[in-house]
Scaffold this motif. Structure first.
Motif, PDB file in Angstrom:
ATOM      1  N   THR A 123      28.130 -72.192 -44.217  1.00  0.00           N
ATOM      2  CA  THR A 123      28.711 -73.462 -43.895  1.00  0.00           C
ATOM      3  C   THR A 123      29.339 -73.040 -42.629  1.00  0.00           C
ATOM      4  OG1 THR A 123      29.264 -73.882 -46.076  1.00  0.00           O
ATOM      5  CG2 THR A 123      30.610 -74.898 -44.554  1.00  0.00           C
ATOM      6  N   ALA A 124      30.025 -71.685 -42.156  1.00  0.00           N
ATOM      7  CA  ALA A 124      30.583 -71.180 -40.925  1.00  0.00           C
ATOM      8  C   ALA A 124      29.648 -71.334 -39.862  1.00  0.00           C
ATOM      9  CB  ALA A 124      31.143 -69.775 -41.367  1.00  0.00           C
ATOM     10  N   TRP A 125      28.435 -70.999 -40.222  1.00  0.00           N
ATOM     11  CA  TRP A 125      27.407 -71.247 -39.115  1.00  0.00           C
ATOM     12  C   TRP A 125      26.863 -72.423 -38.806  1.00  0.00           C
ATOM     13  CZ3 TRP A 125      24.121 -66.933 -41.942  1.00  0.00           C
ATOM     14  CH2 TRP A 125      24.661 -65.666 -41.699  1.00  0.00           C
ATOM     15  N   ALA A 126      26.936 -73.406 -39.776  1.00  0.00           N
ATOM     16  CA  ALA A 126      26.676 -74.762 -39.713  1.00  0.00           C
ATOM     17  C   ALA A 126      27.855 -75.308 -38.657  1.00  0.00           C
ATOM     18  CB  ALA A 126      26.286 -75.772 -40.865  1.00  0.00           C
ATOM     19  N   LEU A 127      28.948 -74.995 -38.858  1.00  0.00           N
ATOM     20  CA  LEU A 127      30.043 -75.678 -38.021  1.00  0.00           C
ATOM     21  C   LEU A 127      30.183 -74.937 -36.640  1.00  0.00           C
ATOM     22  CD1 LEU A 127      32.809 -75.638 -40.935  1.00  0.00           C
ATOM     23  CD2 LEU A 127      31.810 -77.546 -39.956  1.00  0.00           C
ATOM     24  N   TRP A 184      24.888 -79.941 -48.777  1.00  0.00           N
ATOM     25  CA  TRP A 184      24.429 -81.016 -47.478  1.00  0.00           C
ATOM     26  C   TRP A 184      23.305 -80.721 -47.109  1.00  0.00           C
ATOM     27  CZ3 TRP A 184      23.482 -80.116 -42.048  1.00  0.00           C
ATOM     28  CH2 TRP A 184      23.800 -81.262 -41.438  1.00  0.00           C
ATOM     29  N   LEU A 185      22.583 -79.689 -46.943  1.00  0.00           N
ATOM     30  CA  LEU A 185      21.310 -79.547 -46.425  1.00  0.00           C
ATOM     31  C   LEU A 185      20.080 -79.846 -47.622  1.00  0.00           C
ATOM     32  CD1 LEU A 185      19.492 -78.623 -44.055  1.00  0.00           C
ATOM     33  CD2 LEU A 185      19.628 -76.269 -44.995  1.00  0.00           C
ATOM     34  N   ALA A 195      31.607 -80.320 -48.031  1.00  0.00           N
ATOM     35  CA  ALA A 195      30.868 -79.815 -49.102  1.00  0.00           C
ATOM     36  C   ALA A 195      30.186 -78.410 -48.304  1.00  0.00           C
ATOM     37  CB  ALA A 195      29.732 -80.740 -49.658  1.00  0.00           C
ATOM     38  N   SER A 196      29.765 -77.627 -49.189  1.00  0.00           N
ATOM     39  CA  SER A 196      28.898 -76.435 -48.476  1.00  0.00           C
ATOM     40  C   SER A 196      27.743 -76.870 -47.670  1.00  0.00           C
ATOM     41  CB  SER A 196      28.474 -75.446 -49.552  1.00  0.00           C
ATOM     42  OG  SER A 196      27.341 -75.884 -50.283  1.00  0.00           O
ATOM     43  N   PRO A 212      22.503 -62.667 -47.668  1.00  0.00           N
ATOM     44  CA  PRO A 212      23.661 -62.057 -48.188  1.00  0.00           C
ATOM     45  C   PRO A 212      23.207 -60.457 -48.315  1.00  0.00           C
ATOM     46  CG  PRO A 212      22.919 -63.938 -49.111  1.00  0.00           C
ATOM     47  CD  PRO A 212      21.990 -63.629 -48.265  1.00  0.00           C
ATOM     48  N   ALA A 213      24.206 -59.640 -48.373  1.00  0.00           N
ATOM     49  CA  ALA A 213      24.015 -58.193 -48.619  1.00  0.00           C
ATOM     50  C   ALA A 213      23.563 -58.128 -50.092  1.00  0.00           C
ATOM     51  CB  ALA A 213      25.249 -57.348 -48.256  1.00  0.00           C
ATOM     52  N   PRO A 214      23.206 -56.935 -50.519  1.00  0.00           N
ATOM     53  CA  PRO A 214      23.000 -56.858 -51.983  1.00  0.00           C
ATOM     54  C   PRO A 214      24.352 -56.904 -52.942  1.00  0.00           C
ATOM     55  CG  PRO A 214      21.643 -55.276 -50.886  1.00  0.00           C
ATOM     56  CD  PRO A 214      22.612 -55.920 -49.838  1.00  0.00           C
ATOM     57  N   GLY A 215      24.319 -57.722 -53.943  1.00  0.00           N
ATOM     58  CA  GLY A 215      25.617 -57.850 -54.584  1.00  0.00           C
ATOM     59  C   GLY A 215      26.325 -58.848 -54.354  1.00  0.00           C
ATOM     60  N   ALA A 216      26.240 -59.528 -53.062  1.00  0.00           N
ATOM     61  CA  ALA A 216      27.072 -60.483 -52.544  1.00  0.00           C
ATOM     62  C   ALA A 216      26.736 -61.844 -53.502  1.00  0.00           C
ATOM     63  CB  ALA A 216      26.685 -60.669 -51.017  1.00  0.00           C
ATOM     64  N   ASP A 217      28.093 -62.357 -53.710  1.00  0.00           N
ATOM     65  CA  ASP A 217      27.670 -63.436 -54.519  1.00  0.00           C
ATOM     66  C   ASP A 217      27.437 -64.921 -53.552  1.00  0.00           C
ATOM     67  OD1 ASP A 217      30.128 -64.415 -53.110  1.00  0.00           O
ATOM     68  OD2 ASP A 217      31.436 -63.861 -54.910  1.00  0.00           O
ATOM     69  N   LEU A 218      27.015 -65.954 -54.287  1.00  0.00           N
ATOM     70  CA  LEU A 218      26.391 -67.265 -53.695  1.00  0.00           C
ATOM     71  C   LEU A 218      27.857 -67.693 -52.856  1.00  0.00           C
ATOM     72  CD1 LEU A 218      24.209 -69.041 -53.647  1.00  0.00           C
ATOM     73  CD2 LEU A 218      24.941 -70.163 -55.591  1.00  0.00           C
ATOM     74  N   GLU A 219      28.908 -67.521 -53.476  1.00  0.00           N
ATOM     75  CA  GLU A 219      30.017 -68.195 -52.830  1.00  0.00           C
ATOM     76  C   GLU A 219      30.200 -67.811 -51.378  1.00  0.00           C
ATOM     77  OE1 GLU A 219      34.724 -68.819 -53.740  1.00  0.00           O
ATOM     78  OE2 GLU A 219      33.410 -68.593 -55.327  1.00  0.00           O
ATOM     79  N   THR A 220      30.111 -66.556 -51.300  1.00  0.00           N
ATOM     80  CA  THR A 220      30.111 -66.025 -49.900  1.00  0.00           C
ATOM     81  C   THR A 220      29.009 -66.341 -48.957  1.00  0.00           C
ATOM     82  OG1 THR A 220      31.219 -63.916 -50.896  1.00  0.00           O
ATOM     83  CG2 THR A 220      30.198 -63.722 -48.850  1.00  0.00           C
TER      84      THR A 220
END
Length: 200
Positions: free
Chosen positions: A20-24, A86-87, A81-82, A6-14
């Motif tokens: 999750t998108a990469w897993a899918l 799952w992991l 779930a995220s 994650p970029a600096p300052g990016a939150d955990l939700e992002t």
């Protein structure tokens, strides 16, 4: 090389949404997405298995095992779930399986009389040593599920929630098992201290 962190300052939700998108996408057969998924969550899995296993030396093997299991069952991941949640549930099972295997694995002794060597290796004269031996004897009298819940929460120090996740049962079940284990241990202690009474 593109950073998958994650970029600096990016939150955990992002970060979770990206993983999750990469897993899918990896589930759909995209090898680059699979690589990004692994890189994004590798550190989290490594820290988690190190914490659960208490053994930094095996943590990398457990992390590898976790990702091997995850990639092998990625076709079942539906994103409810995220990917992180799952992991980490897969990581918990990998650690539990590893601990079970280690518990039943025979140990090789480098001496003829291994029992005597083991007894001599035990610490003696330490404060609380005899109490610790007595506790181990009392714990052996408990049913396995109650003993496991008691040890995880009262000896290892996991919270009830962590212990429930570790053994794969509801938190209320863990609380009940610990409560019953305490009651049984208190009874056994009273019986062992009563004059002329053999503990059950």
């Amino acid at each position: 090389m593109i950073s998958v962190l994650p970029a600096p300052g990016a939150d955990l939700e992002t970060a979770d949404a990206s993983a999750t998108a990469w897993a899918l996408a990896a589930r759909g057969g995209d090898p680059e997405a699979a690589d990004r998924f692994v890189r994004a969550l590798h550190g989290d899995v490594l820290r988690y298995v190190t914490y659960l296993s208490g053994d930094p030396q095996t943590a990398h093997d457990l992390t590898q095992d976790t990702f091997a299991r995850a990639l092998g069952s990625l076709h079942r991941f539906e994103g409810r779930a995220s990917a992180r949640t799952w992991l980490l549930s897969i990581a918990r099972r990998a650690v539990a399986d590893s601990l079970r295997r280690a518990a039943v694995r025979p140990r090789i002794a480098d001496c003829v009389d291994w029992r005597t060597a083991q007894e001599r290796a035990q610490p003696r004269g330490l404060p609380g040593f005899e109490d610790g031996v007595a506790l181990l004897d009392l714990l052996e009298a408990l049913p396995e599920e109650r003993r496991e819940a008691f040890v995880l929460t009262q000896v290892v120090g996991l919270s009830y929630e962590e212990a429930a996740g570790f053994v794969g049962c509801p938190v209320g079940t863990v609380r009940s098992r610990v409560s019953r284990a305490r009651t049984a241990l208190e009874r056994l202690v009273r019986e062992s201290e009563a004059p002329g009474v053999q503990p059950a």
